[in-house]
Write an enzyme that holds these catalytic residues in place. Sequence first.
Site, PDB file in Angstrom:
ATOM      1  N   ASP A  94       0.348   8.314 -35.615  1.00 31.62           N
ATOM      2  CA  ASP A  94      -0.750   7.381 -35.848  1.00 31.62           C
ATOM      3  C   ASP A  94      -1.986   7.786 -35.041  1.00 31.62           C
ATOM      4  O   ASP A  94      -2.017   8.845 -34.399  1.00 31.62           O
ATOM      5  CB  ASP A  94      -0.279   5.964 -35.506  1.00 31.62           C
ATOM      6  CG  ASP A  94      -0.816   4.908 -36.459  1.00 31.62           C
ATOM      7  OD1 ASP A  94      -1.907   5.109 -37.036  1.00 31.62           O
ATOM      8  OD2 ASP A  94      -0.151   3.865 -36.616  1.00 31.62           O
ATOM      9  N   TRP A 130      -6.155   7.846 -40.471  1.00 32.14           N
ATOM     10  CA  TRP A 130      -6.913   6.847 -41.234  1.00 32.14           C
ATOM     11  C   TRP A 130      -8.087   7.445 -42.007  1.00 32.14           C
ATOM     12  O   TRP A 130      -9.067   6.762 -42.309  1.00 32.14           O
ATOM     13  CB  TRP A 130      -7.412   5.723 -40.324  1.00 32.14           C
ATOM     14  CG  TRP A 130      -6.401   5.165 -39.391  1.00 32.14           C
ATOM     15  CD1 TRP A 130      -5.052   5.042 -39.585  1.00 32.14           C
ATOM     16  CD2 TRP A 130      -6.649   4.644 -38.076  1.00 32.14           C
ATOM     17  NE1 TRP A 130      -4.447   4.480 -38.489  1.00 32.14           N
ATOM     18  CE2 TRP A 130      -5.402   4.220 -37.547  1.00 32.14           C
ATOM     19  CE3 TRP A 130      -7.798   4.480 -37.301  1.00 32.14           C
ATOM     20  CZ2 TRP A 130      -5.270   3.667 -36.279  1.00 32.14           C
ATOM     21  CZ3 TRP A 130      -7.664   3.924 -36.028  1.00 32.14           C
ATOM     22  CH2 TRP A 130      -6.413   3.528 -35.538  1.00 32.14           C
ATOM     23  N   GLY A 131      -7.990   8.742 -42.326  1.00 30.92           N
ATOM     24  CA  GLY A 131      -9.038   9.392 -43.103  1.00 30.92           C
ATOM     25  C   GLY A 131     -10.255   9.818 -42.311  1.00 30.92           C
ATOM     26  O   GLY A 131     -11.233  10.298 -42.888  1.00 30.92           O
ATOM     27  N   GLU A 132     -10.202   9.689 -40.990  1.00 26.17           N
ATOM     28  CA  GLU A 132     -11.355  10.046 -40.170  1.00 26.17           C
ATOM     29  C   GLU A 132     -11.596  11.564 -40.198  1.00 26.17           C
ATOM     30  O   GLU A 132     -10.716  12.358 -40.518  1.00 26.17           O
ATOM     31  CB  GLU A 132     -11.130   9.602 -38.725  1.00 26.17           C
ATOM     32  CG  GLU A 132     -10.951   8.100 -38.540  1.00 26.17           C
ATOM     33  CD  GLU A 132     -12.261   7.322 -38.629  1.00 26.17           C
ATOM     34  OE1 GLU A 132     -13.324   7.940 -38.876  1.00 26.17           O
ATOM     35  OE2 GLU A 132     -12.228   6.096 -38.424  1.00 26.17           O
ATOM     36  N   ASP A 151      -5.498   1.401 -43.430  1.00 25.07           N
ATOM     37  CA  ASP A 151      -4.201   0.884 -43.839  1.00 25.07           C
ATOM     38  C   ASP A 151      -4.282   0.155 -45.191  1.00 25.07           C
ATOM     39  O   ASP A 151      -5.255  -0.551 -45.468  1.00 25.07           O
ATOM     40  CB  ASP A 151      -3.658  -0.104 -42.804  1.00 25.07           C
ATOM     41  CG  ASP A 151      -3.244   0.563 -41.512  1.00 25.07           C
ATOM     42  OD1 ASP A 151      -3.194   1.806 -41.467  1.00 25.07           O
ATOM     43  OD2 ASP A 151      -2.973  -0.156 -40.537  1.00 25.07           O
TER      44      ASP A 151
END
Length: 333
Positions: A94, A130-132, A151
């Site tokens: 994560d 998270w796509g960063e 999410d």
Amino acid sequence: SQGVRDLGYTYVALDDCWSAKTRDGAGRLQHDAARFPNGMQHVADYVHSKGLLFGLYTSVGDKTCKGDRPGSLGHYARDAATLTGWGVDMIKMDHCGLAGNNDTDRALYGNMSRALNATGRPVLFSMCNWGEAQVWEWGADVAQMYRIQMDHLPFWKFSGANKSAGVGLGQGTYDIIEWMAELVPSKWTKRFGWMDPDFLMTRYLTMDFTASRTEYTFWALWSAPLLVSTDVRKMSKDKSTILKNKEVIAINQDALATAGDRVFVGPGSGGAVQVWARDLANGDKCVVLYNSGATKAAGPSTRGGNVFADGDADNGGSDGDALGGGSGGSGSG
């Protein structure tokens, strides 16, 4: 007994909160003794005895996202050795616990990737940033699957001020579909480089049958990992129908290992009328006719998508709006 393993659902993965809140005296991750009194090696052995693979969670920073448990920052090599030593086959990492850290996501996740490779054990590395940092441009160089946005929550639409951290248009299924259209997933998806829209929320809370089948349609179209947040021992008939559709699993697992893109938006429909398509290994195409329900111009109020293989609606591989079941394109590497 549900038959899902034989359909390709081969991973059993635990997310956050499996570990104790402190490391042991040697600085290693350790199990939550109240929840797993026999330790994680015992759990892994049991899962393997059923012909399944076992996954565990950690975070790239110094804390996990829930429960204030230790993350892997500063311990990548140690944690890689600990987790693989227990027989773990999949590791989700994560994006929490990075306050004050100035390293790039690519560098941090790359450190864990190299640490896992150094163990010599084949492991599916699931990167969840998270796509960063435009991860779709480099994620496949670091991990076998990578999250492409914030999410996913069990809603059709969920956007606005209450969105969680990460990129994207929102956390609902509709929002994810629109975000993937912007990303053009066929540009980035490849074998052992799968775009991950997050867990499937099939028939959970507000996700009705049509929303759930539509969700599953698109995850299959994108060759996305099909990770289902559910108790497979207690699946409803609706959920089982969606998740065990062999023809849709075949689309998800097609050997061409590509993803479908949006190829048409109905003029004057406000985005409600869409067509998506992808190539298949045998030369056929998979086509999704999608009514997003975005506006009244969509016609019937029921949103949904119909999937057809062979380019012929009469020979379609599915009956209904969205579809079901498979292991996801994830592989070990």
